[in-house]
Design a protein around this motif. Structure first.
Motif, PDB file in Angstrom:
ATOM      1  N   ALA A 124      50.983  75.468 -44.398  1.00  0.00           N
ATOM      2  CA  ALA A 124      49.683  75.911 -44.918  1.00  0.00           C
ATOM      3  C   ALA A 124      49.287  77.185 -44.189  1.00  0.00           C
ATOM      4  CB  ALA A 124      48.627  74.825 -44.725  1.00  0.00           C
ATOM      5  N   PRO A 125      49.422  78.326 -44.825  1.00  0.00           N
ATOM      6  CA  PRO A 125      49.817  78.496 -46.220  1.00  0.00           C
ATOM      7  C   PRO A 125      51.309  78.280 -46.430  1.00  0.00           C
ATOM      8  CG  PRO A 125      49.580  80.624 -45.185  1.00  0.00           C
ATOM      9  CD  PRO A 125      49.132  79.613 -44.163  1.00  0.00           C
ATOM     10  N   GLY A 126      51.646  77.967 -47.639  1.00  0.00           N
ATOM     11  CA  GLY A 126      53.035  77.709 -47.981  1.00  0.00           C
ATOM     12  C   GLY A 126      53.128  76.539 -48.942  1.00  0.00           C
ATOM     13  N   PHE A 127      53.653  75.434 -48.469  1.00  0.00           N
ATOM     14  CA  PHE A 127      53.886  74.294 -49.342  1.00  0.00           C
ATOM     15  C   PHE A 127      52.612  73.795 -50.010  1.00  0.00           C
ATOM     16  CE2 PHE A 127      54.123  69.693 -50.041  1.00  0.00           C
ATOM     17  CZ  PHE A 127      55.160  69.658 -50.964  1.00  0.00           C
ATOM     18  N   ILE A 128      51.504  73.818 -49.301  1.00  0.00           N
ATOM     19  CA  ILE A 128      50.255  73.309 -49.880  1.00  0.00           C
ATOM     20  C   ILE A 128      49.881  74.105 -51.129  1.00  0.00           C
ATOM     21  CG2 ILE A 128      48.843  74.771 -48.364  1.00  0.00           C
ATOM     22  CD1 ILE A 128      47.945  71.230 -49.655  1.00  0.00           C
ATOM     23  N   ALA A 129      50.141  75.414 -51.135  1.00  0.00           N
ATOM     24  CA  ALA A 129      49.837  76.239 -52.299  1.00  0.00           C
ATOM     25  C   ALA A 129      50.780  75.920 -53.464  1.00  0.00           C
ATOM     26  CB  ALA A 129      49.932  77.715 -51.932  1.00  0.00           C
ATOM     27  N   ILE A 130      52.048  75.693 -53.147  1.00  0.00           N
ATOM     28  CA  ILE A 130      53.019  75.328 -54.178  1.00  0.00           C
ATOM     29  C   ILE A 130      52.605  74.022 -54.842  1.00  0.00           C
ATOM     30  CG2 ILE A 130      55.421  74.684 -54.614  1.00  0.00           C
ATOM     31  CD1 ILE A 130      56.180  76.466 -52.199  1.00  0.00           C
ATOM     32  N   THR A 321      63.637  76.591 -47.266  1.00  0.00           N
ATOM     33  CA  THR A 321      63.742  76.358 -48.708  1.00  0.00           C
ATOM     34  C   THR A 321      63.565  77.648 -49.485  1.00  0.00           C
ATOM     35  OG1 THR A 321      62.867  74.110 -48.444  1.00  0.00           O
ATOM     36  CG2 THR A 321      62.805  75.058 -50.648  1.00  0.00           C
ATOM     37  N   VAL A 322      62.543  78.421 -49.130  1.00  0.00           N
ATOM     38  CA  VAL A 322      62.291  79.677 -49.835  1.00  0.00           C
ATOM     39  C   VAL A 322      63.455  80.646 -49.630  1.00  0.00           C
ATOM     40  CG1 VAL A 322      60.732  81.646 -50.074  1.00  0.00           C
ATOM     41  CG2 VAL A 322      59.802  79.356 -49.676  1.00  0.00           C
ATOM     42  N   LEU A 323      63.992  80.716 -48.414  1.00  0.00           N
ATOM     43  CA  LEU A 323      65.166  81.549 -48.152  1.00  0.00           C
ATOM     44  C   LEU A 323      66.341  81.106 -49.010  1.00  0.00           C
ATOM     45  CD1 LEU A 323      66.687  83.699 -46.391  1.00  0.00           C
ATOM     46  CD2 LEU A 323      67.256  81.799 -44.845  1.00  0.00           C
ATOM     47  N   ASP A 324      66.579  79.807 -49.081  1.00  0.00           N
ATOM     48  CA  ASP A 324      67.693  79.263 -49.855  1.00  0.00           C
ATOM     49  C   ASP A 324      67.527  79.571 -51.344  1.00  0.00           C
ATOM     50  OD1 ASP A 324      70.065  77.990 -49.025  1.00  0.00           O
ATOM     51  OD2 ASP A 324      69.425  76.070 -49.857  1.00  0.00           O
ATOM     52  N   MET A 325      66.309  79.441 -51.846  1.00  0.00           N
ATOM     53  CA  MET A 325      66.048  79.767 -53.249  1.00  0.00           C
ATOM     54  C   MET A 325      66.260  81.254 -53.508  1.00  0.00           C
ATOM     55  SD  MET A 325      62.693  77.343 -53.993  1.00  0.00           S
ATOM     56  CE  MET A 325      62.658  77.685 -55.766  1.00  0.00           C
ATOM     57  N   LEU A 326      65.889  82.083 -52.547  1.00  0.00           N
ATOM     58  CA  LEU A 326      66.118  83.525 -52.659  1.00  0.00           C
ATOM     59  C   LEU A 326      67.610  83.824 -52.672  1.00  0.00           C
ATOM     60  CD1 LEU A 326      64.746  86.367 -52.656  1.00  0.00           C
ATOM     61  CD2 LEU A 326      64.956  86.303 -50.160  1.00  0.00           C
ATOM     62  N   ASP A 343      58.128  77.080 -58.059  1.00  0.00           N
ATOM     63  CA  ASP A 343      58.049  75.802 -58.767  1.00  0.00           C
ATOM     64  C   ASP A 343      58.218  74.632 -57.802  1.00  0.00           C
ATOM     65  OD1 ASP A 343      58.185  74.263 -61.434  1.00  0.00           O
ATOM     66  OD2 ASP A 343      60.020  73.618 -60.411  1.00  0.00           O
ATOM     67  N   LEU A 344      57.306  73.661 -57.874  1.00  0.00           N
ATOM     68  CA  LEU A 344      57.336  72.510 -56.962  1.00  0.00           C
ATOM     69  C   LEU A 344      58.603  71.678 -57.145  1.00  0.00           C
ATOM     70  CD1 LEU A 344      55.991  70.693 -54.830  1.00  0.00           C
ATOM     71  CD2 LEU A 344      54.832  69.500 -56.717  1.00  0.00           C
ATOM     72  N   ASP A 345      58.988  71.409 -58.371  1.00  0.00           N
ATOM     73  CA  ASP A 345      60.179  70.582 -58.604  1.00  0.00           C
ATOM     74  C   ASP A 345      61.429  71.252 -58.052  1.00  0.00           C
ATOM     75  OD1 ASP A 345      58.714  68.588 -59.832  1.00  0.00           O
ATOM     76  OD2 ASP A 345      59.038  69.374 -61.852  1.00  0.00           O
ATOM     77  N   ALA A 346      61.538  72.563 -58.248  1.00  0.00           N
ATOM     78  CA  ALA A 346      62.690  73.292 -57.709  1.00  0.00           C
ATOM     79  C   ALA A 346      62.667  73.282 -56.185  1.00  0.00           C
ATOM     80  CB  ALA A 346      62.694  74.723 -58.240  1.00  0.00           C
ATOM     81  N   PHE A 347      61.488  73.409 -55.616  1.00  0.00           N
ATOM     82  CA  PHE A 347      61.336  73.374 -54.158  1.00  0.00           C
ATOM     83  C   PHE A 347      61.787  72.019 -53.613  1.00  0.00           C
ATOM     84  CE2 PHE A 347      59.228  72.626 -50.180  1.00  0.00           C
ATOM     85  CZ  PHE A 347      59.101  73.859 -49.561  1.00  0.00           C
ATOM     86  N   ALA A 349      63.692  69.836 -54.931  1.00  0.00           N
ATOM     87  CA  ALA A 349      65.102  69.552 -55.217  1.00  0.00           C
ATOM     88  C   ALA A 349      66.034  70.258 -54.245  1.00  0.00           C
ATOM     89  CB  ALA A 349      65.434  69.970 -56.649  1.00  0.00           C
ATOM     90  N   ASN A 350      65.524  71.295 -53.559  1.00  0.00           N
ATOM     91  CA  ASN A 350      66.345  72.035 -52.609  1.00  0.00           C
ATOM     92  C   ASN A 350      66.710  71.147 -51.415  1.00  0.00           C
ATOM     93  OD1 ASN A 350      66.395  73.926 -49.995  1.00  0.00           O
ATOM     94  ND2 ASN A 350      67.106  75.105 -51.751  1.00  0.00           N
ATOM     95  N   ARG A 351      67.854  71.395 -50.812  1.00  0.00           N
ATOM     96  CA  ARG A 351      68.327  70.571 -49.688  1.00  0.00           C
ATOM     97  C   ARG A 351      67.353  70.591 -48.507  1.00  0.00           C
ATOM     98  NH1 ARG A 351      73.394  74.375 -47.621  1.00  0.00           N
ATOM     99  NH2 ARG A 351      72.410  76.387 -48.078  1.00  0.00           N
ATOM    100  N   PHE A 352      66.703  71.740 -48.279  1.00  0.00           N
ATOM    101  CA  PHE A 352      65.712  71.813 -47.203  1.00  0.00           C
ATOM    102  C   PHE A 352      64.358  71.270 -47.671  1.00  0.00           C
ATOM    103  CE2 PHE A 352      68.502  75.602 -46.352  1.00  0.00           C
ATOM    104  CZ  PHE A 352      69.148  75.071 -45.241  1.00  0.00           C
ATOM    105  N   GLY A 353      64.019  71.532 -48.923  1.00  0.00           N
ATOM    106  CA  GLY A 353      62.743  71.078 -49.463  1.00  0.00           C
ATOM    107  C   GLY A 353      62.649  69.579 -49.583  1.00  0.00           C
TER     108      GLY A 353
END
Length: 366
Positions: A124-130, A321-326, A343-347, A349-353
């Motif tokens: 926060a900020p970060g995941f809470i906004a997602i 997670t954001v780095l991995d998605m990037l 996207d929350l679902d994509a986040f 689903a990520n191995r770190f997320g």
């Protein structure tokens, strides 16, 4: 294998370095201005380090040359300098800052950059906004969005019912700076440490009050779409009243150096903590007035062989997670990217997320 640089050899930097290295897909270099801090770097794997004064012109740029990304786990006052170095070296930039002014400057730098700039990638900020924006998008009409986050000791042992689970500089900053909110449809600033509310979650009593920086860009994303929106930090009951005495009545908010010294002297850190995330959205769906909640409780656990606090794990998991998605090209490769666009679902689903999918302690990795 992606080469990345982490600025900051503190607890968050160490957790992040371990998390990325253990994945097998990232080669990590941790830089810090302090040789002593680098020598004490608490990691369970072999990680490259470099003593670098990031404030010195050109020094960080040399380290960033040819790298994929730089991740800032440094104090918020270094945010702009690190972002400038990233732009010059043409590497992707991610940070964990909660400071609103710094993020505005990062956005300006991103406008002229050739790579992606993604600030506020933590909890926060970060995941809470997602999470908040993902829930809000399912409503036909929004009435109210409440965002609540706390990093709390599982076993409080002082009158503040608190422990230094993360940066004490960040705590002071969020308790002293004005807070963004939407009130009756208008974007406004409200006072920190005010509007204290009481609630119970899973049988545990909490309080929550205004703090700065946790919203990210959510106010601006939902302006004109929601009547009321606010962010509050979760603490155990009684905390806000004491902090108001210290920072407002005794005016330590004007002496943040002294306030910081008091906190560091009187309150010990802990690795036995819990992160509480609560989003509550009310409005209309299919002609009916409804309220929906999204909540998570994440406890301290292990990353590799090192025991980490819940705030270290959730913060490192957020930016990882954001780095991995990037890296996987699930996010734009250039320009300013806001957490609210992820996207929350994509986040999740990520191995770190997947860390945020757990509500129990992480298992130790053998």
């Amino acid at each position: 294998m992606r080469d990345v640089v982490i600025v900051g050899a503190g607890r968050i930097g160490a957790t992040l370095a371990d998390m990325l290295t253990l994945s097998g897909d990232y080669a990590v270099t941790v830089v810090d201005h302090s040789a002593d801090q680098l020598a004490m770097l608490d990691v369970s794997t072999s990680i490259a380090t470099a003593k670098v004064d990031v404030t010195a012109p050109g020094e960080l740029e040399k380290v960033l040359a040819g790298k994929f990304a730089v991740l800032s786990a440094a104090p918020y006052h270094l945010t702009t300098r690190i972002a400038e170095a990233a732009a010059s070296a043409k590497v992707h930039y991610l940070d964990l800052t909660e400071d609103v002014k710094s993020t505005r400057m990062v956005k300006a730098i991103a406008g002229k950059a050739d790579t992606a700039f993604i600030p506020q990638c933590g909890l926060a900020p970060g995941f809470i906004a997602i999470a908040a924006n993902s829930v809000a998008r399912t409503f036909d009409r929004l009435e109210e969005v409440k965002m609540r986050v706390g990093a709390l000791p599982q076993f409080p042992d002082n009158v503040l019912n608190y422990a230094l689970t993360w940066s004490p500089e960040g705590v002071i900053n969020e308790y002293c700076e004005p807070c963004e909110a939407i009130v009756d449809g208008a974007l406004t600033e409200i006072a920190p440490l005010e509007d204290c509310e009481q609630f119970t979650l899973d049988g545990i009593a909490y309080e929550a009050f205004n703090t700065s920086g946790g919203l990210g860009a959510t106010c601006h994303k939902l302006l004109g779409k929601v009547k009321n929106l606010n962010y509050k930090s979760i603490r155990y009951p009684g905390h806000a009243a004491i902090m108001k005495l210290l920072l407002n009545d005794l005016q330590l908010c004007k002496r943040r150096d002294l306030a910081l010294a008091v906190l560091k002297h009187a309150i010990l850190p802990t690795e036995q903590d819990v992160v509480v995330v609560l989003v509550e959205v009310s409005g209309e769906k299919n002609g009916k007035t409804v309220t929906e909640q999204f909540s998570r409780q994440i406890y301290a656990g292990y990353v590799g062989h090192a025991r980490r606090s819940a705030i270290q794990i959730t913060t490192a998991a957020g930016i990882s997670t954001v780095l991995d998605m990037l890296a996987n090209e699930q996010l734009p490769q250039k320009g300013f990217i806001e957490q609210e666009d992820i996207d929350l679902d994509a986040f999740l689903a990520n191995r770190f997320g997947q860390t945020y999918g757990r509500s129990e302690s992480l298992n130790k990795v053998a």
